[in-house]
Design a protein around this motif. Sequence first.
Motif, mmCIF file in Angstrom:
data_model
loop_
_atom_site.group_PDB
_atom_site.id
_atom_site.type_symbol
_atom_site.label_atom_id
_atom_site.label_comp_id
_atom_site.label_asym_id
_atom_site.label_seq_id
_atom_site.Cartn_x
_atom_site.Cartn_y
_atom_site.Cartn_z
ATOM 1 N N ARG A 1 -36.205 4.749 -51.127
ATOM 2 C CA ARG A 1 -35.606 5.292 -49.902
ATOM 3 C C ARG A 1 -34.517 4.348 -49.437
ATOM 4 N NH1 ARG A 1 -36.858 4.931 -44.035
ATOM 5 N NH2 ARG A 1 -38.962 4.165 -44.448
ATOM 6 N N ILE A 2 -33.322 4.880 -49.331
ATOM 7 C CA ILE A 2 -32.216 4.130 -48.739
ATOM 8 C C ILE A 2 -32.282 4.418 -47.250
ATOM 9 C CG2 ILE A 2 -29.722 3.798 -48.689
ATOM 10 C CD1 ILE A 2 -29.663 4.789 -51.601
ATOM 11 N N GLY A 3 -32.880 3.492 -46.511
ATOM 12 C CA GLY A 3 -33.236 3.737 -45.120
ATOM 13 C C GLY A 3 -32.399 2.937 -44.146
ATOM 14 N N THR A 4 -31.354 3.568 -43.610
ATOM 15 C CA THR A 4 -30.510 2.911 -42.619
ATOM 16 C C THR A 4 -31.183 2.961 -41.254
ATOM 17 O OG1 THR A 4 -28.537 3.610 -43.820
ATOM 18 C CG2 THR A 4 -28.229 2.891 -41.557
ATOM 19 N N ASN A 5 -31.037 1.882 -40.502
ATOM 20 C CA ASN A 5 -31.588 1.806 -39.155
ATOM 21 C C ASN A 5 -30.459 1.499 -38.180
ATOM 22 O OD1 ASN A 5 -32.899 0.614 -36.722
ATOM 23 N ND2 ASN A 5 -34.764 0.957 -37.904
ATOM 24 N N HIS A 6 -30.361 2.286 -37.124
ATOM 25 C CA HIS A 6 -29.296 2.105 -36.136
ATOM 26 C C HIS A 6 -29.299 0.698 -35.563
ATOM 27 C CE1 HIS A 6 -27.671 2.855 -31.867
ATOM 28 N NE2 HIS A 6 -26.637 2.912 -32.677
ATOM 29 N N GLY A 7 -30.471 0.091 -35.461
ATOM 30 C CA GLY A 7 -30.565 -1.236 -34.868
ATOM 31 C C GLY A 7 -30.227 -2.373 -35.801
ATOM 32 N N SER A 8 -30.033 -2.093 -37.079
ATOM 33 C CA SER A 8 -29.836 -3.201 -38.021
ATOM 34 C C SER A 8 -28.683 -2.948 -38.986
ATOM 35 C CB SER A 8 -31.122 -3.452 -38.811
ATOM 36 O OG SER A 8 -31.528 -2.285 -39.503
ATOM 37 N N LEU A 9 -27.613 -2.370 -38.496
ATOM 38 C CA LEU A 9 -26.419 -2.252 -39.325
ATOM 39 C C LEU A 9 -25.874 -3.646 -39.611
ATOM 40 C CD1 LEU A 9 -24.616 0.751 -37.593
ATOM 41 C CD2 LEU A 9 -25.874 0.769 -39.742
ATOM 42 N N SER A 10 -25.373 -3.829 -40.798
ATOM 43 C CA SER A 10 -24.858 -5.142 -41.171
ATOM 44 C C SER A 10 -23.597 -5.463 -40.373
ATOM 45 C CB SER A 10 -24.541 -5.185 -42.665
ATOM 46 O OG SER A 10 -23.430 -4.354 -42.960
ATOM 47 N N ALA A 11 -23.321 -6.753 -40.219
ATOM 48 C CA ALA A 11 -22.109 -7.182 -39.522
ATOM 49 C C ALA A 11 -20.871 -6.628 -40.214
ATOM 50 C CB ALA A 11 -22.061 -8.712 -39.476
ATOM 51 N N ARG A 12 -20.949 -6.492 -41.513
ATOM 52 C CA ARG A 12 -19.823 -5.983 -42.289
ATOM 53 C C ARG A 12 -19.524 -4.525 -41.917
ATOM 54 N NH1 ARG A 12 -20.399 -3.363 -46.998
ATOM 55 N NH2 ARG A 12 -18.596 -3.183 -48.377
ATOM 56 N N ILE A 13 -20.558 -3.671 -41.876
ATOM 57 C CA ILE A 13 -20.386 -2.279 -41.486
ATOM 58 C C ILE A 13 -19.952 -2.186 -40.024
ATOM 59 C CG2 ILE A 13 -21.640 -0.131 -41.026
ATOM 60 C CD1 ILE A 13 -20.935 -0.411 -43.931
ATOM 61 N N MET A 14 -20.554 -3.003 -39.173
ATOM 62 C CA MET A 14 -20.201 -2.987 -37.750
ATOM 63 C C MET A 14 -18.723 -3.290 -37.544
ATOM 64 S SD MET A 14 -22.797 -2.534 -35.456
ATOM 65 C CE MET A 14 -22.585 -3.690 -34.098
ATOM 66 N N SER A 15 -18.184 -4.167 -38.386
ATOM 67 C CA SER A 15 -16.790 -4.553 -38.240
ATOM 68 C C SER A 15 -15.858 -3.371 -38.426
ATOM 69 C CB SER A 15 -16.446 -5.650 -39.256
ATOM 70 O OG SER A 15 -15.072 -5.947 -39.237
ATOM 71 N N PHE A 16 -16.223 -2.459 -39.330
ATOM 72 C CA PHE A 16 -15.344 -1.329 -39.617
ATOM 73 C C PHE A 16 -15.692 -0.070 -38.828
ATOM 74 C CE2 PHE A 16 -12.163 -1.714 -42.964
ATOM 75 C CZ PHE A 16 -12.289 -3.057 -43.276
ATOM 76 N N TYR A 17 -16.985 0.147 -38.568
ATOM 77 C CA TYR A 17 -17.406 1.426 -38.008
ATOM 78 C C TYR A 17 -18.050 1.318 -36.632
ATOM 79 C CZ TYR A 17 -16.651 2.978 -42.786
ATOM 80 O OH TYR A 17 -16.092 3.248 -43.997
ATOM 81 N N GLY A 18 -18.307 0.109 -36.161
ATOM 82 C CA GLY A 18 -18.989 -0.029 -34.890
ATOM 83 C C GLY A 18 -20.465 0.330 -35.014
ATOM 84 N N ASP A 19 -21.138 0.249 -33.886
ATOM 85 C CA ASP A 19 -22.570 0.549 -33.812
ATOM 86 C C ASP A 19 -22.726 2.057 -33.665
ATOM 87 O OD1 ASP A 19 -25.252 0.499 -33.410
ATOM 88 O OD2 ASP A 19 -25.184 -0.457 -31.444
ATOM 89 N N SER A 20 -22.563 2.790 -34.776
ATOM 90 C CA SER A 20 -22.355 4.233 -34.668
ATOM 91 C C SER A 20 -23.090 5.009 -35.748
ATOM 92 C CB SER A 20 -20.856 4.527 -34.801
ATOM 93 O OG SER A 20 -20.430 4.243 -36.122
ATOM 94 N N PRO A 21 -23.301 6.314 -35.518
ATOM 95 C CA PRO A 21 -23.856 7.162 -36.568
ATOM 96 C C PRO A 21 -23.007 7.146 -37.840
ATOM 97 C CG PRO A 21 -24.005 8.281 -34.467
ATOM 98 C CD PRO A 21 -23.196 7.037 -34.236
ATOM 99 N N LEU A 22 -21.700 7.125 -37.688
ATOM 100 C CA LEU A 22 -20.828 7.082 -38.862
ATOM 101 C C LEU A 22 -21.061 5.804 -39.664
ATOM 102 C CD1 LEU A 22 -18.579 8.295 -40.547
ATOM 103 C CD2 LEU A 22 -16.922 7.237 -38.994
ATOM 104 N N GLY A 23 -21.240 4.682 -38.967
ATOM 105 C CA GLY A 23 -21.542 3.436 -39.666
ATOM 106 C C GLY A 23 -22.850 3.514 -40.426
ATOM 107 N N MET A 24 -23.847 4.181 -39.840
ATOM 108 C CA MET A 24 -25.130 4.359 -40.523
ATOM 109 C C MET A 24 -24.950 5.126 -41.824
ATOM 110 S SD MET A 24 -27.369 5.353 -37.138
ATOM 111 C CE MET A 24 -28.925 5.635 -38.000
ATOM 112 N N VAL A 25 -24.162 6.191 -41.760
ATOM 113 C CA VAL A 25 -23.940 7.017 -42.947
ATOM 114 C C VAL A 25 -23.202 6.237 -44.024
ATOM 115 C CG1 VAL A 25 -22.732 9.067 -43.809
ATOM 116 C CG2 VAL A 25 -24.002 9.174 -41.655
#
Length: 746
Positions: free
Chosen positions: A207-231
């Motif tokens: 299971r590739i399980g993304t969690n809204h509370g634990s997006l990587s700093a790398r993803i956050m840099s490009f997408y913010g703390d967002s549903p799109l970043g999770m995807v």
Amino acid sequence: MLFLVLGCLVVATDGFTYSLNHKPSLVGRQVKSIEGDPLEDELQGNYCESRYLPSRRKTCTVEVGPVKIGSDHKIACQTMGTTDTRDVEASVAQILKCVENGAELVRLTVQGTAEAKAAAKIRQMLDEGNHNVPLVADIHFQPKAAMLVADAFEKIRVNPGNFADGRKTFEEIDYDSPEEFEAERAYIEEIFTPLVLKCKELNRAMRIGTNHGSLSARIMSFYGDSPLGMVESAIEFANICRKHDYHNFVFSMKASNPVVMVSAYRLLAAKMYQLNWNYPLHLGVTEAGEGEDGRMKSAIGIGALLADGLGDTIRVSLTEDPEFELEPCRTLAALGTEAYSDEAREKAKKVPKFDDTKTRPIASIIKRQVQLASFVNDGEKISALHRDGSVISALRASDLNDEQALYRALGCATAVGMPFRDIATSDSIYLVPGTATSLDAKQIRTLDRLAQAGLGIIVPQSDAAALTNDKKIKSSHVFTTVNIQNYLDAPSKQKIVVIQGDESDDQIQTFLEHNEQIPCVFIDIDISQLSRLHASRRFVHLAKEASFPIIHKLTYNTETAKTPGINLLRKDLFILKLGMDGGSLLVDALGDGVLVDAPFDIDFLRSASFGLLQGSRMRNVKTEFVSCPSCGRTLFDLQEVTQMISERTGHLPGVTIAIMGCIVNGPGEMADADFGYVGGAPGKVDLYVGKEVVKRGIPNEIACDALVDLIKEYDRWTDPPADDDDQSAAQGEDGKQVSQNNAVVA
């Protein structure tokens, strides 16, 4: 209006904008895009098989030992153990208890090599007892442990936000160029590929399980703390799997906020349609909490997705023993299966066709601007509804027999026996047909006192004269319900129009051109004939420019209030049904309140209605708790601590408190909370404000007191409300009654 802007959910209301998760730094932030295509045009409005006919999304089959997950199979139910994985016997005993209660998969935490070695013994012990339940390893930060446990367990859950972050630094990173972003992707591929190859070799699932509370700093840099970043985080890991022709995996997009969770899953499903992928979905609202609130939030998020045919396996995350998660899980699975049954499809076919791709887009939530109903009380204008979402309680004549009991059931505070509105008082009351004409003088006096307290009184038009003749109750306090044709024959600002779902487009259009600022509209669908979800979506779509509030009248009898397969009326199961029915509409901002009429007591239905609004991120009347469900990593007794904190702080509407047994997912776990209470070490607690730790190493014995002090320090504390017996002193200087939040209401 409510929008998903640049990948971040934000709200725009009356000229100002704020983030749904209260992080202003993300609002208006320029989120960089690797692909560069406008999101909505790219997705083309397609996130499920059909917006108009309920159908299960077609997927491939993922094999997890003997259990098959996908659209050709029933929705699988699973849970997660809470034992220390190193305690083999205790873990096996709990797994078997979960299986006895219906678990088809059981997940255990594997936080290191010691747990991975114990996992092999657990699998061996189960096999020796001829127990073939598939086991899932929960992995964070530990690629080495994942490689070891893949030899024993049938499935590996990886978190893209931290799988390659073995240092557990949670540091913030800002990438200035796509080249820097891509360079880190190569490192992730290097770390993740060995596990992919091993799972492929052994036919293990993942299971590739993304969690809204634990997006990587790398993803956050490009997408913010967002549903799109999770995807995007999940797609990145899936591409590595696909590169090696490994396809035995599922996705999850979990968040503690049901609105964020639903948005993320829909974006993922839309992205998969665009890519021509068909991987199954594991559904769950993470850290939902306990009891009624935990079940309601889970039903809103999971139910909204199941209603559109999304979801192939479910976990209901409750702060309770794991075996208690399984009945809610089975119930939601049954409700989901019912939602796209042949009978449900036939009811949806009867709803006139409509196209809401523009008014209900995937990448944003658009909320209509509304004007609230009001009436004049002694020269003061009183609102019969609430700007953040309204709760209307249905009454019958028998409910008016005990005056004081009714006031309590409606959530009124009292002073010298007289009612007045409090923070969780029903906004209006609805007298079911035939009630008003059967009331005696004492019952009418009770109604009048409620009207004087600021509650609107709503009755069918044919019954109104029984209340207003001889000025028993001021006519300005009474609103009447009529159908579209009766309204058009005699328009009135006191009339509430009831939409039944079978009206023609022309009828609705004529009404919309002559609505004369009516108090509100009731959507009251005959669910024996029509799909409530699709008929309601159609009307809200057609009324997109109208300013009247829309109230969903959710009516249940002794049969329809039951859940599939359970021939009993049970409140805990009805919560799941209500959460799915109401949440699948409110999570899209397709309404402004609810009137729930069901064969349960008034107090329960009022509380459940407010829970539905709060879970749908509309109106807060109590503290919001983001509470993890416990696992082998937990550093204190979550159930005991959650209860203790709830008792001390449960009276703080607008305050969100995260209660976490550990910080495995990083400080982003507090993304949706104002304050955090987190296990930092055995016997020690760390306290957070937002994502920032402000106090470390507090002994468990005094940590709850320290949390209360922290809330006071940040001026978010109010004293608990006084008991009703003390309310006689709650009078304003002008003699008007004053509620505990100091609002003059009558």
